[in-house]
Design an enzyme around this catalytic site. Structure first.
Site, PDB file in Angstrom:
ATOM      1  N   PRO A  41      68.611  57.847 138.403  1.00  0.00           N
ATOM      2  CA  PRO A  41      67.653  57.733 139.491  1.00  0.00           C
ATOM      3  C   PRO A  41      68.211  57.084 140.736  1.00  0.00           C
ATOM      4  O   PRO A  41      68.986  56.124 140.655  1.00  0.00           O
ATOM      5  CB  PRO A  41      66.527  56.876 138.897  1.00  0.00           C
ATOM      6  CG  PRO A  41      67.111  56.236 137.688  1.00  0.00           C
ATOM      7  CD  PRO A  41      68.161  57.162 137.187  1.00  0.00           C
ATOM      8  N   ASN A  42      67.795  57.647 141.852  1.00  0.00           N
ATOM      9  CA  ASN A  42      68.094  57.155 143.205  1.00  0.00           C
ATOM     10  C   ASN A  42      69.530  57.443 143.651  1.00  0.00           C
ATOM     11  O   ASN A  42      69.855  57.243 144.819  1.00  0.00           O
ATOM     12  CB  ASN A  42      67.793  55.644 143.333  1.00  0.00           C
ATOM     13  CG  ASN A  42      66.335  55.348 143.048  1.00  0.00           C
ATOM     14  OD1 ASN A  42      65.474  55.942 143.670  1.00  0.00           O
ATOM     15  ND2 ASN A  42      66.056  54.492 142.077  1.00  0.00           N
TER      16      ASN A  42
ATOM     17  N   ARG B  19      71.260  55.189 150.794  1.00  0.00           N
ATOM     18  CA  ARG B  19      70.525  54.113 150.135  1.00  0.00           C
ATOM     19  C   ARG B  19      71.378  52.839 150.122  1.00  0.00           C
ATOM     20  O   ARG B  19      72.494  52.858 149.601  1.00  0.00           O
ATOM     21  CB  ARG B  19      70.283  54.585 148.703  1.00  0.00           C
ATOM     22  CG  ARG B  19      69.882  53.531 147.737  1.00  0.00           C
ATOM     23  CD  ARG B  19      70.184  53.996 146.312  1.00  0.00           C
ATOM     24  NE  ARG B  19      69.657  53.045 145.378  1.00  0.00           N
ATOM     25  CZ  ARG B  19      70.080  52.898 144.137  1.00  0.00           C
ATOM     26  NH1 ARG B  19      71.046  53.672 143.658  1.00  0.00           N
ATOM     27  NH2 ARG B  19      69.561  51.997 143.356  1.00  0.00           N
TER      28      ARG B  19
ATOM     29  N   TYR C 268      76.158  50.287 148.127  1.00  0.00           N
ATOM     30  CA  TYR C 268      76.648  51.496 147.454  1.00  0.00           C
ATOM     31  C   TYR C 268      77.592  52.337 148.313  1.00  0.00           C
ATOM     32  O   TYR C 268      78.103  53.354 147.833  1.00  0.00           O
ATOM     33  CB  TYR C 268      75.455  52.349 146.992  1.00  0.00           C
ATOM     34  CG  TYR C 268      74.588  51.616 145.986  1.00  0.00           C
ATOM     35  CD1 TYR C 268      75.079  51.279 144.727  1.00  0.00           C
ATOM     36  CD2 TYR C 268      73.284  51.232 146.299  1.00  0.00           C
ATOM     37  CE1 TYR C 268      74.296  50.600 143.810  1.00  0.00           C
ATOM     38  CE2 TYR C 268      72.491  50.545 145.388  1.00  0.00           C
ATOM     39  CZ  TYR C 268      73.009  50.234 144.145  1.00  0.00           C
ATOM     40  OH  TYR C 268      72.240  49.545 143.230  1.00  0.00           O
TER      41      TYR C 268
ATOM     42  N   ASN D  92      76.581  57.440 135.311  1.00  0.00           N
ATOM     43  CA  ASN D  92      75.995  56.287 135.986  1.00  0.00           C
ATOM     44  C   ASN D  92      74.488  56.431 135.823  1.00  0.00           C
ATOM     45  O   ASN D  92      73.857  57.199 136.547  1.00  0.00           O
ATOM     46  CB  ASN D  92      76.373  56.251 137.466  1.00  0.00           C
ATOM     47  CG  ASN D  92      75.796  55.019 138.158  1.00  0.00           C
ATOM     48  OD1 ASN D  92      74.953  54.317 137.605  1.00  0.00           O
ATOM     49  ND2 ASN D  92      76.249  54.767 139.372  1.00  0.00           N
TER      50      ASN D  92
ATOM     51  N   ALA E  40      69.259  52.628 137.282  1.00  0.00           N
ATOM     52  CA  ALA E  40      68.437  51.567 136.687  1.00  0.00           C
ATOM     53  C   ALA E  40      68.110  51.820 135.218  1.00  0.00           C
ATOM     54  O   ALA E  40      67.793  50.873 134.485  1.00  0.00           O
ATOM     55  CB  ALA E  40      67.149  51.402 137.498  1.00  0.00           C
TER      56      ALA E  40
ATOM     57  N   GLU F 222      81.123  54.888 131.313  1.00  0.00           N
ATOM     58  CA  GLU F 222      79.986  54.370 132.085  1.00  0.00           C
ATOM     59  C   GLU F 222      80.497  53.842 133.431  1.00  0.00           C
ATOM     60  O   GLU F 222      81.492  53.102 133.465  1.00  0.00           O
ATOM     61  CB  GLU F 222      79.336  53.236 131.284  1.00  0.00           C
ATOM     62  CG  GLU F 222      78.187  52.537 132.001  1.00  0.00           C
ATOM     63  CD  GLU F 222      77.604  51.398 131.156  1.00  0.00           C
ATOM     64  OE1 GLU F 222      77.998  51.228 129.973  1.00  0.00           O
ATOM     65  OE2 GLU F 222      76.766  50.664 131.699  1.00  0.00           O
TER      66      GLU F 222
ATOM     67  N   HIS G 272      79.418  51.987 137.207  1.00  0.00           N
ATOM     68  CA  HIS G 272      78.507  51.352 138.163  1.00  0.00           C
ATOM     69  C   HIS G 272      79.258  51.104 139.451  1.00  0.00           C
ATOM     70  O   HIS G 272      80.326  50.467 139.428  1.00  0.00           O
ATOM     71  CB  HIS G 272      77.935  50.047 137.608  1.00  0.00           C
ATOM     72  CG  HIS G 272      77.163  50.292 136.361  1.00  0.00           C
ATOM     73  ND1 HIS G 272      75.942  50.919 136.384  1.00  0.00           N
ATOM     74  CD2 HIS G 272      77.490  50.096 135.062  1.00  0.00           C
ATOM     75  CE1 HIS G 272      75.536  51.075 135.136  1.00  0.00           C
ATOM     76  NE2 HIS G 272      76.452  50.593 134.319  1.00  0.00           N
TER      77      HIS G 272
ATOM     78  N   ARG H 194      75.110  40.513 140.544  1.00  0.00           N
ATOM     79  CA  ARG H 194      73.790  40.767 141.116  1.00  0.00           C
ATOM     80  C   ARG H 194      72.699  40.133 140.231  1.00  0.00           C
ATOM     81  O   ARG H 194      72.990  39.240 139.433  1.00  0.00           O
ATOM     82  CB  ARG H 194      73.615  42.283 141.292  1.00  0.00           C
ATOM     83  CG  ARG H 194      74.673  42.865 142.240  1.00  0.00           C
ATOM     84  CD  ARG H 194      74.512  44.363 142.424  1.00  0.00           C
ATOM     85  NE  ARG H 194      73.237  44.680 143.066  1.00  0.00           N
ATOM     86  CZ  ARG H 194      72.727  45.915 143.121  1.00  0.00           C
ATOM     87  NH1 ARG H 194      73.400  46.928 142.570  1.00  0.00           N
ATOM     88  NH2 ARG H 194      71.579  46.125 143.718  1.00  0.00           N
TER      89      ARG H 194
HETATM   90  C1  DQA Z   1      74.047  51.038 139.655  1.00  0.00           C
HETATM   91  C2  DQA Z   1      73.569  49.618 139.362  1.00  0.00           C
HETATM   92  C3  DQA Z   1      72.137  49.636 138.846  1.00  0.00           C
HETATM   93  O1  DQA Z   1      71.712  48.296 138.570  1.00  0.00           O
HETATM   94  C4  DQA Z   1      71.212  50.223 139.888  1.00  0.00           C
HETATM   95  O2  DQA Z   1      69.892  50.290 139.396  1.00  0.00           O
HETATM   96  C5  DQA Z   1      71.673  51.557 140.363  1.00  0.00           C
HETATM   97  C6  DQA Z   1      73.098  51.780 140.573  1.00  0.00           C
HETATM   98  C7  DQA Z   1      75.442  51.058 140.316  1.00  0.00           C
HETATM   99  O3  DQA Z   1      76.018  52.140 140.390  1.00  0.00           O
HETATM  100  O4  DQA Z   1      75.934  50.029 140.774  1.00  0.00           O
HETATM  101  O5  DQA Z   1      70.869  52.440 140.649  1.00  0.00           O
HETATM  102  O6  DQA Z   1      74.151  51.747 138.420  1.00  0.00           O
END
Ligand code: DQA
Length: 143
Positions: A10-11, A18, A23, A73, A76, A97, A99, A106
């Site tokens: 998501p997102n 964003r 990011y 990735n 959340a 995985e 991030h 954070r």
């Molecule tokens: C994320 C870190 C997550 O906590 C966050 O909700 C994201 C992006 C990252 O790529 O740093 O959406 O996975």
């Protein structure tokens, strides 16, 4: 040809727009292009992004037996989804995985990852270079 699947949760469709201070300015299309460049000859790269947990689970199921590794990735859902962990536990090739941000610097709710219980490697805080390193690692493990 063995296929590597890049999954973003998501997102992450808003990558580049964003919270760029966290990011970065590169888009999801940039990420996929970098991964295609990074993959060894003889590997193809497919990508999937969804804001919906069930769709991500369905895509992981479809990847069983048809792909040689997943770079994920989960956004959340990393911190909430036992269901995505279970889907990955039913997937029998390497899982990396990623991030983009350094989640451990954070909020504390970002410190735990369900997916890390399954991941063969974790790339955290490398920006989008994490996807590149993860793709290379899948090639090593699957090659
Ligand atoms: C994320 C870190 C997550 O906590 C966050 O909700 C994201 C992006 C990252 O790529 O740093 O959406 O996975």
């Amino acid at each position: 040809m063995p296929e590597i699947l890049i999954i973003n949760g998501p997102n992450l469709n808003l990558l580049g727009k964003r919270e760029p201070e966290i990011y970065g300015h590169e888009t999801l299309e940039d990420v996929v292009a970098l991964c295609r460049d990074a993959a060894d000859d003889g590997f193809s790269v497919a990508q999937f992004q969804s804001n919906h947990e069930g769709e991500i689970i369905d895509r992981i199921h479809a990847a069983r037996g048809t792909t040689c590794g997943i770079v994920i990735n989960p956004g959340a859902f990393t911190h909430t989804s036992i269901a995505i962990l279970d889907a990955l536990n039913a997937y029998d090739a390497p899982v990396m995985e990623v991030h983009i941000s350094q989640v451990h610097k954070r909020e504390s709710f970002r410190h735990h990852s369900y997916v890390s219980h399954r991941a063969d490697g974790i790339l955290v805080g490398l920006g989008i270079e994490g996807y590149v390193a993860a793709t290379r690692r899948i090639c090593q493990l699957a090659g």
